[in-house]
Write a protein that holds these residues in place. Structure first.
Motif, PDB file in Angstrom:
ATOM      1  N   PHE A   1      58.405  43.487  40.204  1.00 59.36           N
ATOM      2  CA  PHE A   1      57.659  43.041  39.019  1.00 59.36           C
ATOM      3  C   PHE A   1      56.223  42.674  39.378  1.00 59.36           C
ATOM      4  CE2 PHE A   1      62.024  41.813  37.365  1.00 59.36           C
ATOM      5  CZ  PHE A   1      62.087  42.894  36.506  1.00 59.36           C
ATOM      6  N   ALA A   2      56.025  42.111  40.578  1.00 61.16           N
ATOM      7  CA  ALA A   2      54.662  41.800  41.005  1.00 61.16           C
ATOM      8  C   ALA A   2      53.849  43.080  41.193  1.00 61.16           C
ATOM      9  CB  ALA A   2      54.689  41.002  42.303  1.00 61.16           C
ATOM     10  N   GLY A   3      54.475  44.131  41.742  1.00 62.74           N
ATOM     11  CA  GLY A   3      53.767  45.394  41.896  1.00 62.74           C
ATOM     12  C   GLY A   3      53.366  46.006  40.568  1.00 62.74           C
ATOM     13  N   VAL A   4      54.267  45.962  39.604  1.00 60.31           N
ATOM     14  CA  VAL A   4      53.934  46.466  38.267  1.00 60.31           C
ATOM     15  C   VAL A   4      52.824  45.624  37.639  1.00 60.31           C
ATOM     16  CG1 VAL A   4      54.847  46.883  35.960  1.00 60.31           C
ATOM     17  CG2 VAL A   4      56.244  47.417  37.973  1.00 60.31           C
ATOM     18  N   GLN A   5      52.883  44.327  37.850  1.00 58.72           N
ATOM     19  CA  GLN A   5      51.844  43.447  37.315  1.00 58.72           C
ATOM     20  C   GLN A   5      50.484  43.763  37.923  1.00 58.72           C
ATOM     21  OE1 GLN A   5      52.691  39.291  37.889  1.00 58.72           O
ATOM     22  NE2 GLN A   5      50.656  38.632  37.235  1.00 58.72           N
ATOM     23  N   LEU A   6      50.450  44.011  39.224  1.00 60.01           N
ATOM     24  CA  LEU A   6      49.179  44.345  39.875  1.00 60.01           C
ATOM     25  C   LEU A   6      48.609  45.645  39.337  1.00 60.01           C
ATOM     26  CD1 LEU A   6      49.921  43.459  43.614  1.00 60.01           C
ATOM     27  CD2 LEU A   6      48.501  42.186  42.013  1.00 60.01           C
TER      28      LEU A   6
ATOM     29  N   ARG B   1      43.111  48.802  61.507  1.00 55.87           N
ATOM     30  CA  ARG B   1      44.450  48.238  61.428  1.00 55.87           C
ATOM     31  C   ARG B   1      44.928  48.254  59.985  1.00 55.87           C
ATOM     32  NH1 ARG B   1      44.354  42.654  62.804  1.00 55.87           N
ATOM     33  NH2 ARG B   1      42.113  42.700  62.401  1.00 55.87           N
ATOM     34  N   ARG B   2      46.244  48.185  59.808  1.00 55.57           N
ATOM     35  CA  ARG B   2      46.832  48.130  58.470  1.00 55.57           C
ATOM     36  C   ARG B   2      47.538  46.789  58.304  1.00 55.57           C
ATOM     37  NH1 ARG B   2      44.301  52.898  59.426  1.00 55.57           N
ATOM     38  NH2 ARG B   2      44.479  54.305  57.653  1.00 55.57           N
ATOM     39  N   LEU B   3      47.174  46.086  57.263  1.00 51.25           N
ATOM     40  CA  LEU B   3      47.799  44.810  56.947  1.00 51.25           C
ATOM     41  C   LEU B   3      48.762  45.025  55.785  1.00 51.25           C
ATOM     42  CD1 LEU B   3      47.785  41.781  57.660  1.00 51.25           C
ATOM     43  CD2 LEU B   3      46.029  41.458  55.922  1.00 51.25           C
ATOM     44  N   ILE B   4      50.047  44.836  56.049  1.00 50.61           N
ATOM     45  CA  ILE B   4      51.083  45.055  55.045  1.00 50.61           C
ATOM     46  C   ILE B   4      51.437  43.702  54.430  1.00 50.61           C
ATOM     47  CG2 ILE B   4      53.306  46.105  54.568  1.00 50.61           C
ATOM     48  CD1 ILE B   4      51.268  48.024  55.772  1.00 50.61           C
ATOM     49  N   LEU B   5      51.228  43.576  53.135  1.00 58.71           N
ATOM     50  CA  LEU B   5      51.484  42.321  52.436  1.00 58.71           C
ATOM     51  C   LEU B   5      52.429  42.582  51.267  1.00 58.71           C
ATOM     52  CD1 LEU B   5      47.834  40.943  52.308  1.00 58.71           C
ATOM     53  CD2 LEU B   5      49.668  40.124  53.771  1.00 58.71           C
ATOM     54  N   PRO B   6      53.350  41.658  50.991  1.00 57.16           N
ATOM     55  CA  PRO B   6      54.203  41.820  49.805  1.00 57.16           C
ATOM     56  C   PRO B   6      53.388  41.719  48.525  1.00 57.16           C
ATOM     57  CG  PRO B   6      54.510  39.660  50.797  1.00 57.16           C
ATOM     58  CD  PRO B   6      53.657  40.435  51.747  1.00 57.16           C
ATOM     59  N   SER B   7      53.866  42.339  47.487  1.00 65.14           N
ATOM     60  CA  SER B   7      53.119  42.338  46.226  1.00 65.14           C
ATOM     61  C   SER B   7      52.948  40.934  45.672  1.00 65.14           C
ATOM     62  CB  SER B   7      53.838  43.222  45.201  1.00 65.14           C
ATOM     63  OG  SER B   7      53.933  44.552  45.668  1.00 65.14           O
ATOM     64  N   THR B   8      53.916  40.055  45.969  1.00 64.02           N
ATOM     65  CA  THR B   8      53.817  38.686  45.461  1.00 64.02           C
ATOM     66  C   THR B   8      52.649  37.926  46.080  1.00 64.02           C
ATOM     67  OG1 THR B   8      55.438  38.052  47.145  1.00 64.02           O
ATOM     68  CG2 THR B   8      56.264  38.507  44.931  1.00 64.02           C
TER      69      THR B   8
ATOM     70  N   SER C   1      64.562  38.563  45.558  1.00 66.15           N
ATOM     71  CA  SER C   1      63.241  38.704  46.167  1.00 66.15           C
ATOM     72  C   SER C   1      62.675  40.107  45.965  1.00 66.15           C
ATOM     73  CB  SER C   1      63.318  38.384  47.662  1.00 66.15           C
ATOM     74  OG  SER C   1      64.230  39.248  48.312  1.00 66.15           O
ATOM     75  N   SER C   2      63.551  41.127  46.055  1.00 66.54           N
ATOM     76  CA  SER C   2      63.074  42.500  45.855  1.00 66.54           C
ATOM     77  C   SER C   2      62.605  42.718  44.428  1.00 66.54           C
ATOM     78  CB  SER C   2      64.190  43.491  46.204  1.00 66.54           C
ATOM     79  OG  SER C   2      64.590  43.349  47.550  1.00 66.54           O
ATOM     80  N   LEU C   3      63.366  42.184  43.469  1.00 62.87           N
ATOM     81  CA  LEU C   3      62.957  42.338  42.070  1.00 62.87           C
ATOM     82  C   LEU C   3      61.651  41.608  41.789  1.00 62.87           C
ATOM     83  CD1 LEU C   3      66.386  41.980  40.210  1.00 62.87           C
ATOM     84  CD2 LEU C   3      65.047  44.057  40.595  1.00 62.87           C
TER      85      LEU C   3
ATOM     86  N   GLU D   1      46.929  51.397  49.671  1.00 65.15           N
ATOM     87  CA  GLU D   1      48.113  51.846  48.947  1.00 65.15           C
ATOM     88  C   GLU D   1      48.751  50.662  48.245  1.00 65.15           C
ATOM     89  OE1 GLU D   1      52.266  54.333  49.840  1.00 65.15           O
ATOM     90  OE2 GLU D   1      50.974  53.656  51.482  1.00 65.15           O
ATOM     91  N   ILE D   2      49.223  50.900  47.031  1.00 68.23           N
ATOM     92  CA  ILE D   2      49.941  49.883  46.251  1.00 68.23           C
ATOM     93  C   ILE D   2      51.291  50.477  45.871  1.00 68.23           C
ATOM     94  CG2 ILE D   2      49.940  48.432  44.191  1.00 68.23           C
ATOM     95  CD1 ILE D   2      46.929  48.569  44.151  1.00 68.23           C
ATOM     96  N   THR D   3      52.346  49.873  46.349  1.00 66.86           N
ATOM     97  CA  THR D   3      53.694  50.321  46.009  1.00 66.86           C
ATOM     98  C   THR D   3      54.358  49.275  45.119  1.00 66.86           C
ATOM     99  OG1 THR D   3      54.769  49.275  47.905  1.00 66.86           O
ATOM    100  CG2 THR D   3      53.793  51.445  48.260  1.00 66.86           C
ATOM    101  N   LEU D   4      55.629  49.514  44.803  1.00 63.27           N
ATOM    102  CA  LEU D   4      56.340  48.571  43.948  1.00 63.27           C
ATOM    103  C   LEU D   4      56.667  47.269  44.660  1.00 63.27           C
ATOM    104  CD1 LEU D   4      58.825  50.905  42.051  1.00 63.27           C
ATOM    105  CD2 LEU D   4      56.731  49.859  41.176  1.00 63.27           C
ATOM    106  N   THR D   5      56.687  47.272  45.975  1.00 60.38           N
ATOM    107  CA  THR D   5      57.095  46.078  46.711  1.00 60.38           C
ATOM    108  C   THR D   5      56.050  45.551  47.680  1.00 60.38           C
ATOM    109  OG1 THR D   5      58.167  47.488  48.365  1.00 60.38           O
ATOM    110  CG2 THR D   5      59.548  46.660  46.554  1.00 60.38           C
ATOM    111  N   TYR D   6      55.088  46.350  48.104  1.00 60.32           N
ATOM    112  CA  TYR D   6      54.099  45.871  49.068  1.00 60.32           C
ATOM    113  C   TYR D   6      52.767  46.572  48.839  1.00 60.32           C
ATOM    114  CZ  TYR D   6      55.137  50.216  51.556  1.00 60.32           C
ATOM    115  OH  TYR D   6      55.315  51.531  51.872  1.00 60.32           O
TER     116      TYR D   6
END
Length: 398
Positions: free
Chosen positions: A175-180, A217-224, A169-171, A203-208
Motif C-alpha cells: 500500500f505504501a508503494g501504491v501511495q508513493l 552504490r544502491r540503497l534499498i529502502l522499504p516503501s514505508t 508488513s508486506s501489505l 526504481e520504485i516497486t510495490l514493496t521497496y
C-alpha cells in the motif's frame, strides 16, 4: 484424421497470428515504437491461437474418451498460461508506447518522470493480478478443487484474518508503494537525500525503492520509509537547483576581486543556468572572513560540477593573485609586567651592613609561630645611633 486436423489448426493459427500482427501495424503505422515493442507479443499470440485451434480440432475429430479428456485438460491449462503471457505482453507494449511520448532526457522532465513512475507501478500491479487470476483459473479446471471451493468461501473470513496477520508488513509496503506512485511524493529519477546519502530514485516497486547513490552504490529502502520518515527531494517541483560554495579567508580577502572573478567564471561555463550567481560575506568572526557563493544550475549533476569548478578556480586565483587572503594564524609574545631597570641609570648598591629590613618583624626568621614572634620582640639589634658612634670613633682615630 486427428493428426491432419491438428496440423491444419496449427497452420491456421500461425497464419492468423501473422495477419493480426500485420493488420495492427498497418493501422498504427505512425507509431514507430509499436514495430519494436510488438515483437514481445509475437510468440504468445501464436501459441494462444495454435492451442485454441488444436482444442477445436480434437473436439471435432475425436470422441469423448478418457485420454482425450486428459489431453484437453493439459491443453486448457497451457491455453490459460499462454493467454496470461499474451496479456502481460500487451501490458508491456502499452507501457512502451506511453513512455515513448514522454522523454525524461529534457531539462524540465517533472511530468514525464511522474507518468513514468505511475505507468511502471500500474504495469507491475497488472502483471501481478494477471498471474494470480491465471493461477486461480487453472486450479479451478480441476473438479476436486471446484468441490473445495464452497468450503474455502465459507471459511474466507477466518482465512482473510490469518492471511492479514501473516503478511501484515508486506501489505503495508504494498500500500505504501501504491501511495508513493499516485501521490507524487517521489518519482523515478528524482534527486533525493536519504540517510545523509545523495542519490537518484532508480526504481520504485510495490514493496521497496532503489536509490542510486552518487558513488554507484544502491540503497534499498522499504516503501514505508518514504511514507513515515522525512527525506529531501531536490526535484519535487522543478529540476533546477541551487547550491553554495564557502571559503574561510583572512581579513585581507579581496571581496570585489573575487566577485569579478566569479562573474568571469560563470560567463565562461555552460553549467550555469544564468539564474543565480552571487558572492557575499556571511560571517567575520574567530579570525576569519567567511565568503559564500550561491549559484544555480539546470539539474543536480550540473550543480555539483559547477560547484567543484568554482571552488578549484577561486582557490587557484587566490593562490596566484592574492596569497595574503589565504587563512593565517597570528600570535603575540607578551613580556614581563615588571619594568626593567634602565642601563643608563644603574640602581645604587648599598653596603652589606646597611641592607637590613626596616622592621625586624618583616624578616622570615621571626614569622611562622608564636615562639618566632616572641623572639622578634626580644631582638632589637644595633640602631642608627650605634652606627653614628662607630663612624665618629673611626674618624677620631683616623
Amino acid at each position: 484424421m486427428p493428426f491432419l486436423a491438428i496440423a491444419v489448426a496449427l497452420a491456421a493459427g500461425l497464419v492468423l497470428s501473422w495477419l493480426l500482427r500485420r493488420a495492427v501495424l498497418r493501422l498504427n503505422r505512425r507509431l514507430t515504437a509499436l514495430h519494436d515493442s510488438s515483437r514481445r507479443a509475437k510468440v504468445p499470440l501464436r501459441l494462444t491461437l495454435c492451442l485454441i485451434g488444436v482444442r477445436v480440432a480434437l473436439a471435432l475429430t475425436t470422441e469423448d474418451a478418457p485420454w482425450r479428456r486428459t489431453v484437453d485438460q493439459v491443453l486448457l491449462i497451457a491455453l490459460i498460461a499462454a493467454a496470461a503471457w499474451l496479456v502481460v505482453a500487451v501490458l508491456l507494449i502499452i507501457e512502451s508506447l506511453m513512455l515513448t511520448h514522454y522523454s525524461v532526457d529534457v531539462a524540465d522532465n517533472r511530468r514525464a518522470r511522474r507518468l513514468r513512475t505511475q505507468v511502471l507501478l500500474a504495469r507491475r500491479v497488472g502483471v501481478a493480478l494477471v498471474v494470480i487470476l491465471a493461477l486461480g483459473i487453472a486450479l479451478l479446471t480441476f473438479p476436486d478443487v471446484r468441490a473445495l471451493g464452497a468450503g474455502i468461501l465459507a471459511s474466507a473470513g477466518l482465512l482473510s484474518i490469518v492471511a492479514g496477520l501473516a503478511v501484515q508488513s508486506s501489505l503495508v509496503n504494498v500500500f505504501a508503494g501504491v501511495q508513493l506512485a499516485f501521490t507524487d511524493a517521489i518519482r523515478v529519477d528524482d534527486v533525493v537525500v536519504v540517510n545523509k546519502e545523495w542519490g537518484r530514485i532508480e526504481e520504485i516497486t510495490l514493496t521497496y525503492v532503489v536509490v542510486h547513490i552518487w558513488d554507484d552504490r544502491r540503497l534499498i529502502l522499504p516503501s514505508t520509509y518514504f511514507t513515515t520518515t522525512p527525506f529531501e527531494n531536490w526535484t519535487r517541483r522543478r529540476s533546477d537547483v541551487m547550491g553554495t560554495v564557502e571559503f574561510d579567508l583572512d581579513w585581507r580577502a579581496p571581496v570585489e576581486a573575487m566577485r569579478a572573478e566569479l562573474k568571469t567564471l560563470l560567463a565562461g561555463t555552460d553549467l550555469w543556468d544564468e539564474r543565480v550567481g552571487i558572492l557575499q560575506v556571511t560571517d567575520a568572526t574567530s579570525g576569519f572572513v567567511r565568503v559564500r557563493i550561491l549559484v544555480s544550475a539546470a539539474d543536480s549533476a550540473s550543480l555539483f560540477d559547477l560547484r567543484c569548478l568554482i571552488r578549484e578556480e577561486l582557490v587557484r586565483f587566490l593562490q596566484q593573485e592574492h596569497p595574503q587572503a589565504l587563512p593565517h594564524l597570528r600570535w603575540e609574545t607578551v613580556g614581563s609586567a615588571q619594568p626593567q631597570a634602565s642601563p643608563q641609570r644603574p640602581q645604587p648598591q648599598l653596603e652589606a651592613h646597611h641592607r637590613q629590613p626596616s622592621d625586624p618583624h618583616d624578616s622570615q626568621l621571626f614569622t611562622g609561630s608564636i615562639e618566632a614572634v616572641q623572639r622578634s620582640r626580644a631582638f632589637t639589634g644595633p640602631g642608627e645611633q650605634a652606627f653614628e658612634d662607630r663612624e665618629k670613633t673611626l674618624s677620631a682615630h683616623g
